[in-house]
Design a protein around this motif. Structure first.
Motif, PDB file in Angstrom:
ATOM      1  N   GLN A   9      37.018  64.032  57.219  1.00 60.79           N
ATOM      2  CA  GLN A   9      38.295  64.326  57.877  1.00 60.79           C
ATOM      3  C   GLN A   9      39.347  64.898  56.921  1.00 60.79           C
ATOM      4  OE1 GLN A   9      38.040  63.991  61.109  1.00 60.79           O
ATOM      5  NE2 GLN A   9      36.050  63.002  60.848  1.00 60.79           N
ATOM      6  N   VAL A  10      38.943  65.167  55.685  1.00 64.05           N
ATOM      7  CA  VAL A  10      39.931  65.650  54.715  1.00 64.05           C
ATOM      8  C   VAL A  10      40.329  67.092  55.047  1.00 64.05           C
ATOM      9  CG1 VAL A  10      40.316  66.254  52.296  1.00 64.05           C
ATOM     10  CG2 VAL A  10      39.122  64.134  52.884  1.00 64.05           C
ATOM     11  N   ARG A  11      41.644  67.328  55.168  1.00 64.29           N
ATOM     12  CA  ARG A  11      42.140  68.671  55.443  1.00 64.29           C
ATOM     13  C   ARG A  11      42.003  69.497  54.158  1.00 64.29           C
ATOM     14  NH1 ARG A  11      48.241  69.133  57.728  1.00 64.29           N
ATOM     15  NH2 ARG A  11      47.582  67.296  58.915  1.00 64.29           N
ATOM     16  N   PRO A  12      41.218  70.567  54.203  1.00 66.92           N
ATOM     17  CA  PRO A  12      41.005  71.318  52.963  1.00 66.92           C
ATOM     18  C   PRO A  12      42.332  71.914  52.481  1.00 66.92           C
ATOM     19  CG  PRO A  12      39.506  72.032  54.708  1.00 66.92           C
ATOM     20  CD  PRO A  12      40.538  71.154  55.353  1.00 66.92           C
ATOM     21  N   LEU A  13      42.455  72.055  51.181  1.00 62.95           N
ATOM     22  CA  LEU A  13      43.655  72.671  50.618  1.00 62.95           C
ATOM     23  C   LEU A  13      43.626  74.173  50.890  1.00 62.95           C
ATOM     24  CD1 LEU A  13      44.058  70.934  47.144  1.00 62.95           C
ATOM     25  CD2 LEU A  13      45.714  70.956  49.027  1.00 62.95           C
ATOM     26  N   SER A  14      44.712  74.685  51.475  1.00 65.39           N
ATOM     27  CA  SER A  14      44.817  76.137  51.679  1.00 65.39           C
ATOM     28  C   SER A  14      45.219  76.792  50.360  1.00 65.39           C
ATOM     29  CB  SER A  14      45.860  76.444  52.749  1.00 65.39           C
ATOM     30  OG  SER A  14      47.142  76.089  52.257  1.00 65.39           O
ATOM     31  N   ALA A  15      45.058  78.104  50.312  1.00 66.94           N
ATOM     32  CA  ALA A  15      45.490  78.830  49.119  1.00 66.94           C
ATOM     33  C   ALA A  15      46.989  78.599  48.889  1.00 66.94           C
ATOM     34  CB  ALA A  15      45.200  80.320  49.285  1.00 66.94           C
ATOM     35  N   GLN A  16      47.747  78.522  49.989  1.00 68.10           N
ATOM     36  CA  GLN A  16      49.199  78.296  49.888  1.00 68.10           C
ATOM     37  C   GLN A  16      49.518  76.896  49.353  1.00 68.10           C
ATOM     38  OE1 GLN A  16      51.095  78.705  53.681  1.00 68.10           O
ATOM     39  NE2 GLN A  16      53.174  78.776  52.810  1.00 68.10           N
ATOM     40  N   ASP A  17      48.744  75.888  49.843  1.00 70.20           N
ATOM     41  CA  ASP A  17      48.920  74.520  49.331  1.00 70.20           C
ATOM     42  C   ASP A  17      48.711  74.496  47.811  1.00 70.20           C
ATOM     43  OD1 ASP A  17      49.286  73.352  51.851  1.00 70.20           O
ATOM     44  OD2 ASP A  17      47.141  72.968  52.140  1.00 70.20           O
ATOM     45  N   ARG A  18      47.638  75.157  47.403  1.00 69.74           N
ATOM     46  CA  ARG A  18      47.292  75.109  45.973  1.00 69.74           C
ATOM     47  C   ARG A  18      48.369  75.823  45.153  1.00 69.74           C
ATOM     48  NH1 ARG A  18      40.671  74.982  45.700  1.00 69.74           N
ATOM     49  NH2 ARG A  18      41.195  73.718  43.874  1.00 69.74           N
ATOM     50  N   GLU A  19      48.932  76.875  45.727  1.00 71.66           N
ATOM     51  CA  GLU A  19      49.983  77.608  45.032  1.00 71.66           C
ATOM     52  C   GLU A  19      51.237  76.732  44.888  1.00 71.66           C
ATOM     53  OE1 GLU A  19      50.200  81.780  46.383  1.00 71.66           O
ATOM     54  OE2 GLU A  19      52.381  81.427  46.324  1.00 71.66           O
ATOM     55  N   ARG A  20      51.636  76.085  45.994  1.00 70.52           N
ATOM     56  CA  ARG A  20      52.790  75.176  45.984  1.00 70.52           C
ATOM     57  C   ARG A  20      52.615  74.106  44.899  1.00 70.52           C
ATOM     58  NH1 ARG A  20      57.870  75.882  47.252  1.00 70.52           N
ATOM     59  NH2 ARG A  20      58.441  75.588  49.433  1.00 70.52           N
ATOM     60  N   ILE A  21      51.404  73.540  44.835  1.00 73.56           N
ATOM     61  CA  ILE A  21      51.135  72.476  43.859  1.00 73.56           C
ATOM     62  C   ILE A  21      51.184  73.041  42.444  1.00 73.56           C
ATOM     63  CG2 ILE A  21      49.352  70.882  43.027  1.00 73.56           C
ATOM     64  CD1 ILE A  21      48.561  70.476  46.016  1.00 73.56           C
ATOM     65  N   ALA A  22      50.645  74.258  42.287  1.00 82.12           N
ATOM     66  CA  ALA A  22      50.597  74.866  40.948  1.00 82.12           C
ATOM     67  C   ALA A  22      51.990  75.246  40.438  1.00 82.12           C
ATOM     68  CB  ALA A  22      49.673  76.081  40.950  1.00 82.12           C
ATOM     69  N   GLN A  23      52.949  75.432  41.393  1.00 82.87           N
ATOM     70  CA  GLN A  23      54.317  75.789  40.982  1.00 82.87           C
ATOM     71  C   GLN A  23      55.004  74.668  40.220  1.00 82.87           C
ATOM     72  OE1 GLN A  23      56.096  76.813  44.698  1.00 82.87           O
ATOM     73  NE2 GLN A  23      55.387  78.950  44.650  1.00 82.87           N
ATOM     74  N   VAL A  24      54.552  73.446  40.459  1.00 86.27           N
ATOM     75  CA  VAL A  24      55.181  72.307  39.785  1.00 86.27           C
ATOM     76  C   VAL A  24      54.533  72.167  38.411  1.00 86.27           C
ATOM     77  CG1 VAL A  24      55.668  69.850  39.920  1.00 86.27           C
ATOM     78  CG2 VAL A  24      55.519  71.218  42.028  1.00 86.27           C
ATOM     79  N   VAL A  60      57.174  68.368  46.095  1.00 90.58           N
ATOM     80  CA  VAL A  60      56.027  67.641  45.554  1.00 90.58           C
ATOM     81  C   VAL A  60      55.434  66.699  46.596  1.00 90.58           C
ATOM     82  CG1 VAL A  60      57.123  67.657  43.271  1.00 90.58           C
ATOM     83  CG2 VAL A  60      57.275  65.615  44.698  1.00 90.58           C
ATOM     84  N   ARG A  61      54.187  66.323  46.314  1.00 88.03           N
ATOM     85  CA  ARG A  61      53.583  65.218  47.063  1.00 88.03           C
ATOM     86  C   ARG A  61      53.522  64.021  46.120  1.00 88.03           C
ATOM     87  NH1 ARG A  61      48.620  67.804  50.567  1.00 88.03           N
ATOM     88  NH2 ARG A  61      49.385  69.959  50.624  1.00 88.03           N
ATOM     89  N   SER A  62      53.216  62.871  46.643  1.00 84.01           N
ATOM     90  CA  SER A  62      52.997  61.706  45.788  1.00 84.01           C
ATOM     91  C   SER A  62      51.594  61.194  46.027  1.00 84.01           C
ATOM     92  CB  SER A  62      53.998  60.606  46.103  1.00 84.01           C
ATOM     93  OG  SER A  62      53.564  59.394  45.511  1.00 84.01           O
ATOM     94  N   GLY A  63      50.965  60.743  44.967  1.00 80.44           N
ATOM     95  CA  GLY A  63      49.643  60.139  45.109  1.00 80.44           C
ATOM     96  C   GLY A  63      49.695  58.737  45.679  1.00 80.44           C
ATOM     97  N   GLY A  64      50.889  58.147  45.708  1.00 75.16           N
ATOM     98  CA  GLY A  64      51.041  56.790  46.207  1.00 75.16           C
ATOM     99  C   GLY A  64      51.127  56.739  47.722  1.00 75.16           C
ATOM    100  N   SER A  65      51.321  55.541  48.239  1.00 74.81           N
ATOM    101  CA  SER A  65      51.341  55.323  49.689  1.00 74.81           C
ATOM    102  C   SER A  65      52.588  54.534  50.047  1.00 74.81           C
ATOM    103  CB  SER A  65      50.120  54.483  50.118  1.00 74.81           C
ATOM    104  OG  SER A  65      48.937  55.020  49.574  1.00 74.81           O
TER     105      SER A  65
END
Lengths: 455, 455
Positions: A250-265, A395-400
């Motif tokens: 059920q994991v939503r695959p990372l889109s190219a845009q997601d990966r770009e957003r993450i890489a910006q940080v 950003v996202r957080s790895g926590g919950s």
């Protein structure tokens, strides 16, 4: 009456003393012997929000650790904002690694050291003080306000999944602000757009009725530690992937845009490695370190134990071995389903000579993603930009934070993170601390934010 | 003067009270905080053998826990017999599984319950009382006698490998009788013809400098428990064989005759399974359960620990994980060489993101085989046949008594096991006990044996 800023300035010594009082309560939600301390923390919070001028203050039973509710609803036509935080803390062991005792707060170089200083007592006290400053200096708040503080965040808010849907009228609001969060650095703010979820199981392996002499029985009776390590070693492939069948379905695959957003940080691997003192990073193949913690699920053994742990040698063949495992989950994994997959997979393994049992742990949180243009986040971004003078990172957080998805699903309200913790503050570890500069900065920031939301 | 038997009869109440005194000393050799208790036990033993009438009583330093030596050498022309035993005991944890506290001996149904009751304090007191009875009733002993009692058996006698070769004159003897042994059952005696040796290592795995938040770092930083379980799971194949290269190279294969001798000793698998409460046996493929424990080497994890072990949930990514491993060895394995193989094999494994270190544990014992026709064993067999009325079983033990091979290599003396423990007495486990009937029976048996050796 002066301004809220005058009020804040004049009352800092008292606020600081109150912070220390709050930190002295060992409100460890995970340990039943501290249940009375969690209750005491709830009473402390209830008294404190009453003193701040809030109304309808209630300590509400949940079946587990309580929640504290309060409101001030005299701003007709204005939005209703609910502020969230938690007054429970993580266990503090190992105690011997603390420089000063975890529940005897100590100030060293403008930092207050104590369990819960950053996560979340220091941070959750901030909006209470801001509200007091607004009410005492202006006699009113710019918005309708609710406080919702819980005492079970650190154990995954097990009762709130029932409590929140049963109290949707009481908790109805337009948006939630969470004090349980942080900024990127002292100079760089952030807007939080995702959290991982979580769930967990405990594995108990039993062999003989009691510990045996490893000479008299070793070789003939299965060693439960061997069985347990075989099970655990099999939960990951050598490339770091989790091997539990269906785990990633059920994991939503990372889109190219997601990966770009993450890489910006920015991510300074060398600095991070040096700071953690690890020989290198390791994680699921095919993803960057940041993608692994922000957007990929994990399975971690949080603890393992069995047999003799003392000094020297004890030639024992243990009768039992145990492990606690928790997973971090990402959209669209379902924690209940993942627990079932884990139990099913582990129970299906055939290991001769032992009995293996797997039971769910009281930790269940849905993963959470917030749209970037959600109104709360838009205002938070604006305020943070003003305070810090730079554009926040997304950003996202790895926590919950389990309540975020509960608020979304049951109240229809998104949560904007607005807290002032920083990553180096050793949360969940020995020598947790909170910066007194953040404590002060947050109070003004909350006053400004509430004023802006009231416009 | 009466007979030694009259003396024994008259003094049983005092002997029993002395046994309880001895058992109250928590002489745990594995734990440094009990070093003074081990010393106290040595002093107790020295005083007791002095009271029994022995001479040249000495507490001798070894660099670790002491030994107690005493002699009586007034039987010219008679053999010199050295009696061995140990006054140290195993750790007593887990304490909560004991019915009565381990160092507060309690008698229930003709059994005395305490740590060390069977292994070896009850058994080692027996020959002291027998010698007292002979000396007090007859004014002399039928043989030249030496006592050699040690305080480090339960940690593998780490200093005796140096001590015994340095004291060969003091310890010179024709044969050794070991009180540290047992019989097959209350009705069936045994002659011991083999012991396993042993050695051990500790594995320490280190990842980050401190415990981390599993949300903030999980997926990016290696979990030391995952690394450790991978290492440990890899030490055995699915068929139970140890995978460490070279581990079996020096193992003397079982001859058809060996296997026949072992098979002659009854093994009631169903009863054993029920008594241990295991779902089944498990061990190295190709061998019977008894062959596995008597004549095949093993590798056991005695303890494992890392991360959170408390109640509830703590979502921590631990910084360390540890395991203690000991091996049981058989002829002609060399414990020093096996430790090298283990360290070499484990250190060679490449696990990213962690530092693995392996260090030897203070446990090193050579395996030991005694010829069936060795003179001490011939007399022991004769006496046991007289006492029990049946032929003894010839058995091996899966355990290790490191001094036996030291006596053989440095004094040229074989050791005959002559003790009265029974297999169900929970040695190394909670609720260890010793039968008071064995305590009494052993005293007469030692008197008879010493008389026979003096003929």
């Amino acid at each position: 009456m002066g301004t809220w800023n005058d009020y804040l300035e004049q009352n800092q010594p008292r606020f600081f003393a109150e912070l220390l009082d709050f930190l002295r309560i060992p409100s460890i939600s995970a340990l039943s012997e501290h249940a009375a301390d969690v209750q005491r923390a709830a009473e402390w919070v209830a008294a404190r929000v009453t003193a701040a001028g809030m109304e309808h203050v209630q300590i509400l039973a949940t079946g587990g650790h309580p929640v504290v509710y309060a409101d001030w609803l005299h701003a007709p036509g204005k939005p209703t904002v609910m502020i969230y935080g938690h007054f429970d803390v993580q266990p503090a062991d190992p105690y011997d690694l603390w420089t000063s005792p975890p529940f005897a707060p100590e100030v060293r170089e403008d930092r207050v050291y104590a369990r819960g200083a950053s996560d979340d007592k220091g941070n959750m006290l901030v909006p209470i003080l801001a509200v007091e400053a607004l009410l005492k200096s202006q006699g009113a708040l710019p918005v309708n306000l609710k406080f919702f503080f819980e005492g079970q965040e650190e154990i995954g808010s097990p009762q709130l999944g029932d409590f929140i849907p049963k109290h949707t009228d009481l908790l109805a609001c337009d948006m939630v602000l969470s004090s349980d969060g942080g900024q990127w650095s002292e100079e760089q703010p952030l807007v939080l757009v995702g959290l991982r979820g979580g769930c967990g199981v405990q594995i108990d392996v039993k062999a003989a009725k009691a510990d045996l002499h490893s000479g008299m029985y070793g070789g003939m009776v299965q060693n439960p530690i061997h069985a347990l390590t075989t099970i655990i070693a099999g939960l990951h492939a050598a490339d770091g992937r989790v091997t539990v069948p269906g785990f990633y379905d059920q994991v939503r695959p990372l889109s190219a845009q997601d990966r770009e957003r993450i890489a910006q940080v920015p991510f300074d691997a060398a600095a991070e490695k040096a700071s953690l003192e690890v020989p290198g990073f390791f994680g699921e193949a095919g993803y960057t370190p940041r993608e692994r913690i922000w957007a990929r699920p994990t399975l971690e053994v949080n603890g393992i134990w069995g047999g003799f742990q003392g000094e020297g040698v004890k030639t024992v063949l243990p009768s039992e071995a145990h492990a606690k495992i928790t997973c971090r989950l990402v959209a669209d994994q379902n924690p209940t389903q993942i627990v079932e997959l884990l139990i099913d997979h582990i129970s299906r393994q055939v290991i001769p000579g032992v009995t293996v049992s797997v039971k769910p742990l009281a930790f269940r949180a849905y993963p959470y993603l917030v749209p970037e243009d959600e109104p709360g986040n838009v205002v938070v971004r604006e305020i943070l930009h003003e305070i810090y003078g730079v554009e926040p990172f997304y950003v996202r957080s790895g926590g919950s934070i389990p309540v975020c998805s509960l608020f979304q699903r049951h109240l229809g309200a998104y949560t904007a993170s607005f807290g002032f913790a920083l990553d180096d503050e050793n949360i969940h570890s020995p020598d947790e601390f909170f910066r007194l500069s953040s404590f002060r900065k947050g109070q003004s920031a909350y006053c400004t934010l509430l004023e802006r939301l009231g416009r």
